[in-house]
Design a protein around this motif. Structure first.
Motif, PDB file in Angstrom:
ATOM      1  N   PRO A 168       0.815  -1.217   0.000  1.00 18.48           N
ATOM      2  CA  PRO A 168       0.000   0.000   0.000  1.00 18.48           C
ATOM      3  C   PRO A 168       0.850   1.268   0.000  1.00 18.48           C
ATOM      4  N   ARG A 202      -3.866   6.906   6.390  1.00 20.94           N
ATOM      5  CA  ARG A 202      -3.746   5.452   6.242  1.00 20.94           C
ATOM      6  C   ARG A 202      -3.242   5.139   4.845  1.00 20.94           C
ATOM      7  N   LEU A 204      -3.261   2.748   1.440  1.00 14.15           N
ATOM      8  CA  LEU A 204      -4.144   1.866   0.686  1.00 14.15           C
ATOM      9  C   LEU A 204      -3.481   1.513  -0.632  1.00 14.15           C
ATOM     10  N   THR A 205      -3.871   0.374  -1.190  1.00 12.13           N
ATOM     11  CA  THR A 205      -3.273  -0.077  -2.442  1.00 12.13           C
ATOM     12  C   THR A 205      -3.878   0.693  -3.610  1.00 12.13           C
ATOM     13  N   GLU A 208      -7.355  -0.468  -4.374  1.00 13.55           N
ATOM     14  CA  GLU A 208      -8.316   0.112  -3.437  1.00 13.55           C
ATOM     15  C   GLU A 208      -8.617   1.564  -3.793  1.00 13.55           C
ATOM     16  N   ALA A 209      -7.586   2.312  -4.179  1.00 15.92           N
ATOM     17  CA  ALA A 209      -7.789   3.709  -4.554  1.00 15.92           C
ATOM     18  C   ALA A 209      -8.707   3.819  -5.772  1.00 15.92           C
ATOM     19  N   THR A 277      -8.295  12.585   4.560  1.00 17.20           N
ATOM     20  CA  THR A 277      -8.359  11.199   4.111  1.00 17.20           C
ATOM     21  C   THR A 277      -8.452  11.129   2.591  1.00 17.20           C
TER      22      THR A 277
END
Length: 295
Positions: A168, A202, A204-205, A208-209, A277
């Motif tokens: 990630p 956080r 994220l991969t 996921e994005a 975020t």
């Protein structure tokens, strides 16, 4: 003093002269955001770029002294090749600059022998070795790469193909990077000698994005993992120079083999609040139509 300096009523230093921040790359992704924030704060700022009234080009050292004249702090977006920031720092010191704020990359001291980021590591070495006060801002990949940069066109076409796998990335919002840079430049003495790692809250991969972007935009978007060589060839086919394409692809190779997926507290340390975020960014960009299909 150049007539493209924005003034405030406040003065700092000696002789009643307001300190002036020179903003390099003032029309770029971070520079234009930093410039707007400095102006809003009332911090006198001089925009410099190849298209600004104060012209600045890393490949033309002959124009550097004029850009530096009267500046007390500089926001430095380094060039894409190693070396020039060493001479620039010397010129800045001679011109009376007191503080350099350098944009670099997250975890740059952990990139090992990767060919990626030699430009940023050279720039870090230059500011640290200079006789000036300095602050280094190490940012992870920007959220806005998905709507303002290299990832945008593929998403408009329906999908993203990158050499990124399961490791990630703690994407950071450019608005946070600019908020931090403006805060540091407005009060540079408070941040002298500090290196701030700037990430989102956080990691994220990339799949996921892309999924979050797909959901917020209401479009079926795909993510495909490809080899670095295939990605390099695709970038060249899109018009990027081969050397630049290999440099971008090498970033993904480095990300997969190095431990730089951690989040950091640099945004909070400077601003006293949590970073934005990725979901906040996606909602904002989708509402603005960033990934709307063109007719």
């Amino acid at each position: 003093m150049s007539n493209d300096v924005t003034h405030s009523g406040s003065t700092h230093g000696t002789g009643g002269n307001a300190d002036v921040v020179l903003v390099l790359g003032a029309t770029g992704k971070t520079g234009r955001r930093v410039l707007a924030r400095l102006r809003l704060r009332g911090t006198p700022a001089r925009p410099a770029s190849r298209s600004s009234p104060t012209r600045f080009d890393w490949s033309d050292p002959g124009g550097w002294d004029a850009a530096l004249r009267g500046a007390t702090a500089v926001y430095v977006v380094p060039p894409s090749v190693p070396g020039p920031v060493h001479e620039f720092a010397a010129r800045a010191e001679a011109a009376g600059v007191r503080h350099l704020v350098l944009l670099s990359g997250h975890g740059a001291d952990r990139w090992g022998d990767s060919a990626f980021g030699l430009d940023m590591r050279s720039a870090e070495d230059a500011v640290r070795r200079s006789g000036l006060e300095w602050t280094i801002l190490r940012a992870s990949n920007f959220n806005q790469n998905f709507d303002e940069d290299v990832f945008h066109a593929p998403l408009l076409a329906g999908g993203l193909a990158l050499p990124a796998g399961p490791v990630p990335e703690p994407f950071v919002d450019l608005e946070d990077v600019a908020d931090v840079a403006a805060a540091v430049l407005a009060e540079p003495d408070r941040h002298a000698g500090r290196t701030y790692e700037l990430t989102g809250p956080r990691a994220l991969t990339f799949p996921e994005a892309v999924e979050l972007i797909s959901r917020a935009s209401g479009r079926p978007l795909t993510y495909t993992r490809v080899s670095p060589d295939a990605y390099t060839a695709a970038l060249v086919a899109e018009g990027l120079g081969e050397e630049d394409a290999r440099h971008v692809a090498e970033m993904f190779v480095m990300m997969e083999r190095q431990d730089i997926s951690d989040t950091a507290d640099g945004v909070t340390a400077v601003l006293g609040r949590a970073p934005r975020t990725f979901e906040e960014y996606v909602v904002r960009a989708a509402a603005a139509g960033a990934w709307r299909q063109r007719p």
